[in-house]
Design an enzyme around this catalytic site. Structure first.
Site, PDB file in Angstrom:
ATOM      1  N   ASN A   1      24.131   1.961 -38.717  1.00 40.30           N
ATOM      2  CA  ASN A   1      23.396   3.119 -38.226  1.00 40.30           C
ATOM      3  C   ASN A   1      22.059   3.336 -38.925  1.00 40.30           C
ATOM      4  OD1 ASN A   1      23.145   5.963 -37.032  1.00 40.30           O
ATOM      5  ND2 ASN A   1      23.300   6.396 -39.230  1.00 40.30           N
TER       6      ASN A   1
ATOM      7  N   SER B   1      18.307   3.023 -29.630  1.00 41.66           N
ATOM      8  CA  SER B   1      17.553   4.232 -29.292  1.00 41.66           C
ATOM      9  C   SER B   1      17.122   4.147 -27.840  1.00 41.66           C
ATOM     10  CB  SER B   1      16.305   4.340 -30.183  1.00 41.66           C
ATOM     11  OG  SER B   1      15.429   5.352 -29.726  1.00 41.66           O
TER      12      SER B   1
ATOM     13  N   TYR C   1       9.122   0.454 -33.983  1.00 40.78           N
ATOM     14  CA  TYR C   1      10.420   1.102 -33.799  1.00 40.78           C
ATOM     15  C   TYR C   1      11.009   0.739 -32.441  1.00 40.78           C
ATOM     16  CZ  TYR C   1      13.935   4.821 -33.554  1.00 40.78           C
ATOM     17  OH  TYR C   1      15.122   5.521 -33.437  1.00 40.78           O
TER      18      TYR C   1
ATOM     19  N   ALA D   1      10.293  -1.795 -30.459  1.00 43.18           N
ATOM     20  CA  ALA D   1      10.629  -3.225 -30.389  1.00 43.18           C
ATOM     21  C   ALA D   1      11.912  -3.519 -31.149  1.00 43.18           C
ATOM     22  CB  ALA D   1       9.471  -4.053 -30.948  1.00 43.18           C
ATOM     23  N   SER D   2      12.064  -2.885 -32.319  1.00 45.07           N
ATOM     24  CA  SER D   2      13.277  -3.128 -33.105  1.00 45.07           C
ATOM     25  C   SER D   2      14.522  -2.645 -32.376  1.00 45.07           C
ATOM     26  CB  SER D   2      13.168  -2.447 -34.474  1.00 45.07           C
ATOM     27  OG  SER D   2      13.241  -1.036 -34.374  1.00 45.07           O
ATOM     28  N   LYS D   3      14.419  -1.502 -31.716  1.00 43.76           N
ATOM     29  CA  LYS D   3      15.590  -0.943 -31.041  1.00 43.76           C
ATOM     30  C   LYS D   3      15.925  -1.699 -29.755  1.00 43.76           C
ATOM     31  CE  LYS D   3      16.476   2.236 -34.086  1.00 43.76           C
ATOM     32  NZ  LYS D   3      17.696   2.158 -34.926  1.00 43.76           N
TER      33      LYS D   3
END
Length: 265
Positions: A87, A141, A154, A156-158
């Site tokens: 998480n 997300s 953020y 792209a990472s999610k």
């Protein structure tokens, strides 16, 4: 009365506040032993709220040595792992594509995407090798579903986390270890605290979450309830999914106005 997670052992990262803390409390209330990780010292506060069923470890979710160590700690304490909830995450700011730096992009990807992969690699392997099944939960997300809910690194990472959940579900075929992603919308956590604090200061809390049909932000406990479902046997046939928990925000393309019985313009 038995709990939904009686006899289960869960690792939860990002447990020092927000969704991680709410999930730790919820999981423990349903009978789980929880091993909690966070870089912040507040993870010890979370463990203190729970009591003897919780163990806190200060760790970096994007560091392989630290992830391997918290997995080893869970095994040392309880001998098995049933649930791994990756998480932990960071926002990385809202700078645009041209204004971002390689250092910022790399930092966000390390925690938000490499971190969940490391949990899959270490905790997932333990569960697969044990042969008793299990549940891996990754926090993605709505920013990973489409543009507009976070900065470039953020988002792209999610998006990567969502795909990681799907790939993991396939790679673990035959092990009965499930992997799913949760995609929160705007939720009151440590990461979003400045947004909520600003709204409270200006007296405009009614504007938080106004773009989704429920017209409000979420509380961490609402995300913890979904995590509990995915962790439990009630979700025994839910695998490889990205579940949006966003008040309906991602159900629509952008519109300027949408009212019952009227055409959006």
């Amino acid at each position: 009365m038995t709990g939904a997670l009686d006899g289960k052992v869960a690792i939860i990262t990002g447990a020092g506040s927000g969704i991680g803390r709410a999930s730790a409390i919820r999981f423990a209330a349903e009978g789980a032993k929880v091993v909690l990780g966070d870089m912040a010292a507040s993870v010890h506060d979370t463990a203190a709220m729970i009591g003897g069923a919780a163990t806190a470890v200060q760790m970096d979710a994007g560091d392989e040595t630290d992830v391997a160590a918290i997995v080893a700690k869970a095994l040392e304490l309880y001998g098995h792992i049933d649930i791994a909830f990756a998480n932990a995450g960071i926002s990385g700011g809202m700078e645009g594509i041209f204004d971002n730096t390689i250092e910022n992009f790399t930092s966000v990807l390390r925690v938000n995407l490499i971190g969940p992969w490391l949990m899959v690699k270490h905790a997932g392997k333990v569960m697969a090798d044990a042969g008793n099944g299990g549940s891996i939960i990754l926090t993605a997300s709505v920013a990973g579903i489409r543009s507009g809910a976070g900065g470039p690194p953020y988002s792209a990472s999610k998006a990567g986390v969502i795909n990681l959940a799907k790939v993991t579900a396939q790679q673990l075929s035959g092990t009965n270890v499930r992997c799913n992603a949760i995609c929160p919308g705007l939720t009151e956590t440590g990461m979003t605290k400045p947004t909520f604090d600003y709204a409270k200061e200006k007296g405009v809390t009614d504007k938080i979450g106004r773009l989704n049909p429920l017209r409000r932000g979420a509380q961490p406990e609402e995300l913890a309830n979904v995590a509990l479902f995915l962790a439990s046997d009630q979700a025994s046939y839910v695998n490889g999914q990205a579940i949006a928990v966003d008040g309906g925000l991602s159900s629509s393309h952008p519109v300027t106005r949408q009212l019952t019985g009227q055409t959006a313009v």
